[in-house]
Design a protein around this motif. Structure first.
Motif, PDB file in Angstrom:
ATOM      1  N   PHE A   1     108.170  99.017 -47.397  1.00 28.19           N
ATOM      2  CA  PHE A   1     109.612  99.240 -47.259  1.00 28.19           C
ATOM      3  C   PHE A   1     109.952 100.712 -47.104  1.00 28.19           C
ATOM      4  CE2 PHE A   1     110.232  95.230 -49.985  1.00 28.19           C
ATOM      5  CZ  PHE A   1     110.183  94.422 -48.867  1.00 28.19           C
TER       6      PHE A   1
ATOM      7  N   SER B   1     109.018 100.292 -39.270  1.00 26.94           N
ATOM      8  CA  SER B   1     109.807  99.094 -39.049  1.00 26.94           C
ATOM      9  C   SER B   1     110.849  99.362 -37.976  1.00 26.94           C
ATOM     10  CB  SER B   1     110.514  98.687 -40.348  1.00 26.94           C
ATOM     11  OG  SER B   1     109.564  98.398 -41.347  1.00 26.94           O
TER      12      SER B   1
ATOM     13  N   GLU C   1     114.492  98.108 -35.858  1.00 33.88           N
ATOM     14  CA  GLU C   1     115.827  97.774 -36.352  1.00 33.88           C
ATOM     15  C   GLU C   1     115.916  96.334 -36.839  1.00 33.88           C
ATOM     16  OE1 GLU C   1     118.669  98.713 -33.353  1.00 33.88           O
ATOM     17  OE2 GLU C   1     118.159 100.835 -33.353  1.00 33.88           O
TER      18      GLU C   1
ATOM     19  N   LEU D   1     114.197  96.186 -40.225  1.00 40.31           N
ATOM     20  CA  LEU D   1     115.031  96.825 -41.240  1.00 40.31           C
ATOM     21  C   LEU D   1     116.194  95.911 -41.644  1.00 40.31           C
ATOM     22  CD1 LEU D   1     115.191 100.505 -39.941  1.00 40.31           C
ATOM     23  CD2 LEU D   1     113.952  99.646 -41.934  1.00 40.31           C
ATOM     24  N   GLY D   2     116.782  95.231 -40.662  1.00 35.13           N
ATOM     25  CA  GLY D   2     117.859  94.286 -40.962  1.00 35.13           C
ATOM     26  C   GLY D   2     117.356  93.117 -41.798  1.00 35.13           C
TER      27      GLY D   2
ATOM     28  N   ARG E   1     114.751  93.188 -43.800  1.00 29.71           N
ATOM     29  CA  ARG E   1     114.439  93.732 -45.123  1.00 29.71           C
ATOM     30  C   ARG E   1     115.698  93.882 -45.966  1.00 29.71           C
ATOM     31  NH1 ARG E   1     113.010  99.826 -45.241  1.00 29.71           N
ATOM     32  NH2 ARG E   1     115.238  99.842 -45.020  1.00 29.71           N
ATOM     33  N   ASP E   2     116.747  94.427 -45.357  1.00 34.50           N
ATOM     34  CA  ASP E   2     118.001  94.599 -46.089  1.00 34.50           C
ATOM     35  C   ASP E   2     118.600  93.259 -46.489  1.00 34.50           C
ATOM     36  OD1 ASP E   2     117.641  97.293 -45.771  1.00 34.50           O
ATOM     37  OD2 ASP E   2     119.104  97.492 -44.145  1.00 34.50           O
ATOM     38  N   ARG E   3     118.541  92.279 -45.599  1.00 36.87           N
ATOM     39  CA  ARG E   3     119.082  90.950 -45.906  1.00 36.87           C
ATOM     40  C   ARG E   3     118.284  90.276 -47.019  1.00 36.87           C
ATOM     41  NH1 ARG E   3     119.024  85.445 -43.298  1.00 36.87           N
ATOM     42  NH2 ARG E   3     121.030  84.585 -43.899  1.00 36.87           N
TER      43      ARG E   3
ATOM     44  N   HIS F   1     116.648  91.794 -49.433  1.00 36.76           N
ATOM     45  CA  HIS F   1     117.020  92.439 -50.691  1.00 36.76           C
ATOM     46  C   HIS F   1     118.395  91.969 -51.161  1.00 36.76           C
ATOM     47  CE1 HIS F   1     113.619  95.141 -50.091  1.00 36.76           C
ATOM     48  NE2 HIS F   1     113.744  95.416 -51.370  1.00 36.76           N
ATOM     49  N   TYR F   2     119.322  91.814 -50.240  1.00 38.54           N
ATOM     50  CA  TYR F   2     120.658  91.334 -50.601  1.00 38.54           C
ATOM     51  C   TYR F   2     120.566  89.935 -51.219  1.00 38.54           C
ATOM     52  CZ  TYR F   2     125.467  89.738 -50.074  1.00 38.54           C
ATOM     53  OH  TYR F   2     126.711  89.232 -50.309  1.00 38.54           O
TER      54      TYR F   2
ATOM     55  N   TYR G   1     118.678  90.067 -54.720  1.00 37.00           N
ATOM     56  CA  TYR G   1     119.402  90.653 -55.834  1.00 37.00           C
ATOM     57  C   TYR G   1     120.660  89.881 -56.193  1.00 37.00           C
ATOM     58  CZ  TYR G   1     115.822  94.044 -55.971  1.00 37.00           C
ATOM     59  OH  TYR G   1     114.589  94.621 -56.089  1.00 37.00           O
TER      60      TYR G   1
ATOM     61  N   PRO H   1     112.106  89.859 -52.949  1.00 34.14           N
ATOM     62  CA  PRO H   1     112.429  90.253 -51.568  1.00 34.14           C
ATOM     63  C   PRO H   1     111.304  89.958 -50.577  1.00 34.14           C
ATOM     64  CG  PRO H   1     113.084  91.983 -53.082  1.00 34.14           C
ATOM     65  CD  PRO H   1     112.301  90.988 -53.879  1.00 34.14           C
TER      66      PRO H   1
END
Length: 192
Positions: free
Chosen positions: A75, A109, A111, A114-115, A117-119, A121-122, A125, A175
């Motif tokens: 990450f 990574s 785009e 990265l999207g 990965r962010d999703r 984590h969202y 969490y 994640p």
């Protein structure tokens, strides 16, 4: 994401989503069995630490993400370390192998990744914040020593530490598990 896991010297193809889902299920089943066994063994007095180390090891060698090993790309977007020495895990057959060697700069990574990965984590969490809410409730119950409802104090004391352990394991692994679970089948790599 890497598509192949070397286990005992034999390649295990994880390019299909169903195979990665089985891996995730086996990892969490093993964690549940380990947590139950350690709870039975000594009520997590000292073995709780081993469970966290086990989760960190599974994360490093199988899942990836926070470490440089594993199936999920790091990450941090840092270049992989190059070492002239072979891995000490090779004799055990516990190492990961890329299906192809990425040229310089392809370890980052893009785009889309990265999207994803962010999703992941969202989504992870959201679950972890729910677990922290339950931990807050249990810790409040352990402080409440009411003569009318003593069962709340007993329930809180009994469940507080196992819930903390489960939450820590989820923080370390969820994640990456979401990424492995939701990523579609990978295209077969064909060497040129």
């Amino acid at each position: 994401m890497r598509a192949e896991l070397m286990l005992m010297g034999k390649p295990v193809d994880l390019s299909r989503r169903s195979q990665r889902r089985w891996l995730v299920l086996w990892i969490y089943a093993a964690m549940i069995v380990a947590m139950a066994g350690m709870g039975w063994l000594d009520a997590w007095r000292t073995s709780g630490y081993y469970l966290v180390f086990l989760a960190a090891g599974v994360n490093h060698f199988l899942l990836g993400g926070y470490g440089r090993g594993g199936l999920v790309r790091p990450f941090t977007d840092k270049a992989p370390r190059s070492s002239g020495m072979p891995s000490p895990l090779i004799p055990l057959g516990l190492y990961l192998r890329l299906t192809h060697v990425a040229p310089e700069g392809e370890w980052r990574s893009d785009e889309r990744e990265l999207g994803l990965r962010d999703r992941a984590h969202y989504q992870a969490y959201q679950w972890i914040s729910g677990a922290v809410g339950i931990l807050w409730l249990l810790s409040a119950w352990t402080r409440w020593k009411s003569a009318e409802l003593p069962i709340l104090h007993v329930i809180g004391e009994t469940l507080l530490y196992p819930m903390v352990l489960a939450t820590v394991v989820l923080m370390l692994t969820l994640p990456q598990a979401i990424l492995l679970w939701t990523e579609p089948d990978m295209a077969e790599f064909e060497p040129e």
